[in-house]
Every structure is written in C-alpha cells, then in structure tokens.
Design a protein around this motif. Sequence first.
Motif, PDB file in Angstrom:
ATOM      1  N   ASP A  96      29.543  32.829 -12.939  1.00  0.00           N
ATOM      2  CA  ASP A  96      30.372  32.891 -14.130  1.00  0.00           C
ATOM      3  C   ASP A  96      31.799  33.271 -13.718  1.00  0.00           C
ATOM      4  N   PRO A  97      32.766  32.379 -13.908  1.00  0.00           N
ATOM      5  CA  PRO A  97      34.121  32.686 -13.406  1.00  0.00           C
ATOM      6  C   PRO A  97      34.709  33.945 -14.019  1.00  0.00           C
ATOM      7  N   ARG A  98      34.229  34.325 -15.206  1.00  0.00           N
ATOM      8  CA  ARG A  98      34.788  35.522 -15.839  1.00  0.00           C
ATOM      9  C   ARG A  98      34.246  36.794 -15.237  1.00  0.00           C
ATOM     10  N   ALA A  99      33.170  36.677 -14.466  1.00  0.00           N
ATOM     11  CA  ALA A  99      32.592  37.881 -13.861  1.00  0.00           C
ATOM     12  C   ALA A  99      33.129  38.112 -12.452  1.00  0.00           C
ATOM     13  N   PHE A 100      34.110  37.309 -12.048  1.00  0.00           N
ATOM     14  CA  PHE A 100      34.770  37.585 -10.784  1.00  0.00           C
ATOM     15  C   PHE A 100      36.154  38.124 -11.079  1.00  0.00           C
TER      16      PHE A 100
END
Lengths: 484, 259
Positions: free
Chosen positions: A82-86
């Motif tokens: 999930d790109p938002r969790a990086f």
Amino acid sequence: MIVHEKVQEQTDFFSPNPDIQQFLFGKEYRLEDLPFSKAIVREHIAHGFIKVKPGIEPVRCGVFTRFITQKKWHCNRCGNEDPRAFARCRMKGCDCVYCRHCLNMGGVIRSYGQLASWAGPEPAARIQPWGHDAKLCAWQGSLSAQQRSASEKLDQALTAGRSFLIWAVAGAGKTELLFPAIEHALLAGKRVALATPRTDVVKELLPRFRAAFPPVPISALYGGSEEKVPGAPLVLATTHQLIHFVAYFDLIFIDEVDAFPFHTDPMLPFAVEKSTRSNAPIAYLTATPPNNLCTAFARGKIDGVRIPGRYHGFPLPTPEFRWIGNWRTALHKQFLPHAFKKWVAEKMRAKVQLFLFVPSLAIVHALTELLQREGFGRVAGVHSEDPDRHAKVAYFRQGKLDILVTTTILERGVTVPGVEVGVFGADDSIFDERALVQIAGRVGRSANQPSGDVLFFHNGRTLQMLKARQHIEMMNQEAGHVRE
Amino acid sequence: MSENNCLYCRKDRHLALTFARLLAPSDPPGFCSECQSKFAPIDPEMRCLGCGRDRRGLDPEFCRDGYCSDCLLWRQSPADKYFGHNEALFSYNDWMKEVFTAFKFHGDERLAEGFRAEWRAVYARSIGSSWRGRWENFLNNKQRAEPPLLLPIPVSTQRLEERGFNQSELLAAMLDGEVIPALLHDGQNRKQSKKRKLERMNMTDNPFRLNPNYAARLSGKRLLIIDDIYTTGATLRKAAAVLAAAEPECVDSLTLIHG
C-alpha cells in the motif's frame, strides 16, 4: 577459471557456525539484529550460507503505469504494498523509504536495510526424543461422533498434504479435534504451527496444549512473550508473529480465519505463506468462514467438513431482537432504554451473569457508569486499551462481577459457563454477521447450562442482524434441531 | 492509510468538509481528535519562565516569580549562565510516552508531521513573528528582531546509524529558520534517558563540540537550540556552554516536550 577454483576451495573449507545455523534457520531477521559479530556474518554471506535481500524493493511496472501512478514499493518482511503505508525519510541527504506497517514487529525496515535468512543446510538433527509410535497426546476426554469423523477426515487430508477447512459452530470443541492430527504430524517429525488472531487466545491455549502434549516442547509467540522455546516442533503464535519465519513450518493451523485482523490485513495471509514450506497444507478453523473460503468450499476446491452442532448436542441459542429506540440519545441524556433496563433487572434477579457487547469504547464507559448508577450489582467495562482487562475478565470468570460491558474484543475464545448475552446497539455497523454469530456463540457452551438469552437491542433491524439469525437457524436445522 | 487516517491509531479522522479542505490539493497528515485530546499541551501563560514547564500541575510553594524550583536550583549552578530559557509544547504523560516511543525508538519519523502546525505556532510565538507579536511590535514601534539561528542537538554516529534519523534535525527542518549544524557529537556516552537525575545534571562530561567552521557565523546572533524533550535541562545547558565559545547574543531553546 582460477578465481572460480579458489572460491570452490574456500567453500570446501568453510563450515557454518552451528549457533548461527540454529538461530537463523527458518527465520528472518534484520541484518543488524543478528546477535553475532559482523565479521562472522559477512563470512557466512560470502559463502552463501546466509541469504540477504533488501528490506523494501520497488515494484517493477511498465513505463506507462509508472508514468501515471506513484512509485510503488514492496516490503519484503510484511508484504505491504500500500503506497500510503510507506513513508519517506525526512533526513537531509537521505533518500530512503520505510514501511510503517511492520514498524512495531521488530524495528523499522528501511529501503537500504537488509533482511537475512538461512540458505545453508538444515540443522542436522531435528530434536525428536520420541520414537515413531510413541504416544504423545495425553488428552483423556472423548470426542463426540461428529467430532471424531471430522478429526479423522482432517487427519487424512493433512497427511495427504491437502488443505482443509473446519467449519464448526462456536462451542463445537474445535481445539480437541485437532489433537490426533497434531500428534501424527509431530510423530512424523514435522514442524507444526497453530496461529490465532489474538494474544488472549494464545495465552488461553498454551496451558491446554501443555497438558495435552506433555513430552513436546511448545513455544508460545506473541508480543512480549516469555514462553519461547528455540527449535520447538509445536508453535502457538499470533498470526503477526509468523512474519519472522521463512519456509519453516510443514503444517499450519489457522484458528478463526475470519477474525478481525486476518481478513482485512493482507499482511497476515502473506505471513502465513512466507512462514510455511512450499505446498505445506493449511488447516482453517472457523465458525463463520469468510466469503472466499465459503465459495471454495461450496465448489469443492478445498476439502472440509461442517460441524453444525455443539459437542453437548443442544442447539445454538437463537438471537431475539428487541427495539430500544435511539440508544445513542438515551445514553447522551443519561437514561437506560426501558426494555433494556427491564431485561437487565430481570437477569440480575435471577442471578445470571451478563456479557453486554457495545459498539465502541466511549459507549463502554457511558453504559458502565449508567448501570453502576442504577445499582445493578457489580459492573465493569473492558476494552482493548484497558490495562486491567485480563484481571477483569478473570474476576468475571470467578463470578466476582455480575455484568461485563465490553467492545467486540471478547467476541471470541472466551468461555464463561452460564453467561447470557445482550448486544446494546446491534444496528451499529461494527456488528456484522460474523461478529454477531460469534457473540451469540458465547452463550450455552457448557453442557450443564446449554441455553440462555441472546438479545440484540437495536434501533431498527439491519441486514447483518437478520443474516446472523438466519445463519444460526440454518446451522441448527442442519444439526437436526427442529425449529420451534 | 491516507491522510484522512490518524497518523498514530490509523483510524478515520472524520475530517469535516470545509471550503479550505475542498480547495487544498491534499490534507495535511495529523492525529484524530481522540488521539489529539490525550496530549497535554502547555498553557503559555502558565509556563515556567525558565524551563517552559506547565506550572498548573505544580504546588505554588515550588514556584517563585514564575520560575519552578528546578530552575531556581539551576540558577545556583555555574552552568546556567550561558543558557537563557526553554519553551515546550507538550507535557510528558503516558500517552505522549507511547507516541514518543513509536516516533523515536521504533523509528516512525512520520509521526512528527502530526505536530507540525502546533510546533510551528509555538516557534512563531517564541520568536515574536506571530500576528500578535507583530501587532505588539507595531504598537511599540519596534523593529522586528532578526529570527534566531536553529541548532538541532546532534546524536552520536552510532545512534544515527541505529535509528536512521536524528529527531531534533527533523523537528528543526519543519521550522522556517535557518538550520546550522554547528554542534557536533563526540559519540561514546550513554543515553541520557538511561541515567538518573543527578547523573544527568552532572556537567563534567560534555559530549558536544562546536564545529569551528561555523563559529564565526554564530557570533553576535540569537541562537535557538532545538531538541525533542527537556527533562532536566542538562543536555541543553551542555550545548549552550559549548556554543558560548562562539560568543552569541543569547542561547535559548525550543523543545517539543517537557517531561
């Protein structure tokens, strides 16, 4: 050519350090977390005994995709994509990315960090002090006919290396019917894991397994656990703890596949896949399978068995609905809805212990306070952030509390004989079909008191409530109980 | 986990739809109201003029002239003469401890973003560049003072390698002022957070050094040391003592937490 020979020569000379082998086999750690000197570790890496891979890798995609979307990353430890969790590191001159998803699973993993796992040979002797036909299981109880046939099917499927689904109603005695299969696997020298979603459940299972398998070393893994036995052939763990294993288990049981984190968090299926060897069979246990398993089972893609009746042979208590109007306003104005109050008073007079499930933490506080003010016996509220929650549940078990107000944390795995259940605000979206079925399953689990009230107090029936009731009725019908 | 979710508990923040939000390209990350409400912000009117502690929780007999007893104790020490005063944003409580552990020790740098607005506001207030400060300057017909130079407290190389970031540098980077890496860390000393109070207040071993290349730039300027937490004030006073060699006008400090 000369260089090649040299390398060959070195490999012949080099023998891996047995401590590292024992420590790292089947596990995965951050390179900097290995408790060995850097020189030794480097040597093992050079000779190919330790495999290192970057902690976070960019996901490869085509030029076009790259052009229209954000850059994507893949965390090799937790499988997060999930790109938002990086998050990007804010330090000057640093261009790394770190995964926020598995931060508290043993340190932050950054894009320049590396994960180490064992690539050399397996440790020579698997500790197996028992003979091939020893008796490991010391459990004395007996299985019902239904349980026995399910147990046999499970054992056959797992021995043949096929995955299996046990779809059993709450209180069917799932744990006991695993014992023969676990015993077989252990005798064959296999490594077995039992993963459950919650720490409380691991803690509850550990003494039961210790009693059932006295000669077997058992490791219990959860955050802050002190019951770790290195190299134990039987591991009880929370699903989160599985991310530290790589290709280790030959057989894995997943309890409550549908429970909160598992079906919403893609990390957990990833962890299960990572921790097992290729083609290792997986046994799923649940009362309310998630849709994908249901479909697979119905289409015959996965073996399985359904146990619709409880071990004591009585039907599941069917939930009743009771309308209490706008309960939020009632709490806000600090009074208890009449129907609810009447029911609680009646139960208190009959000296029945009550579980009251509510949708949120704030409501736990509000309702506990109101009930205390009304003078209904000894009332306590528990929620996931409560530091005294284990003590309160223990008190409730001992009968020192009359009413326990709780959020959905106690919906599974907690068995208190003779308890009855009310769901306050059952129309809230947090109570889906699965949660309600589980909650209803708290009641009548002991053979002495096989029935009891399950009441859903609501302000308008929801589809989920109806589905939950239908689910329970269907199971009862299947078990041969005639509807009243 | 988009910006609509809380940085810490990751639940939905339930942001109200306002015109400002509608027109902004994206929401700034932040905490949900529930998490936010558990922090204990320090009332600037009721802070200790020395260390920035919240005096509301303090027995009045431990305070004199707006200073707390710890600051009065410091005044008797020779180490205090280089250091001006500290300002802090939050008091340390159990909740802050939890969030702070995730930030500093588990390494979730992004949590610092949640404090950005308040952190910048307290900075603006402390240097007098807030609207109120400007208005008062205008009324008193004063020139606006030059903003101070920011000096984040450094960490040892070993710790930087371990953690991957320096929390003070991150906090300094969120402010508008000029950040000058004039302080250097010598390495090899135990963490302050693993020492006892008197050990900490012992000023003999100073881990900091002044980078001689920057000394000239600091002389005659107002300096503001940036750190994450003020506990006993020893670290900041050590840093101030080192900076005194460059002969600045004054050395103050700004920390996120007082604990």
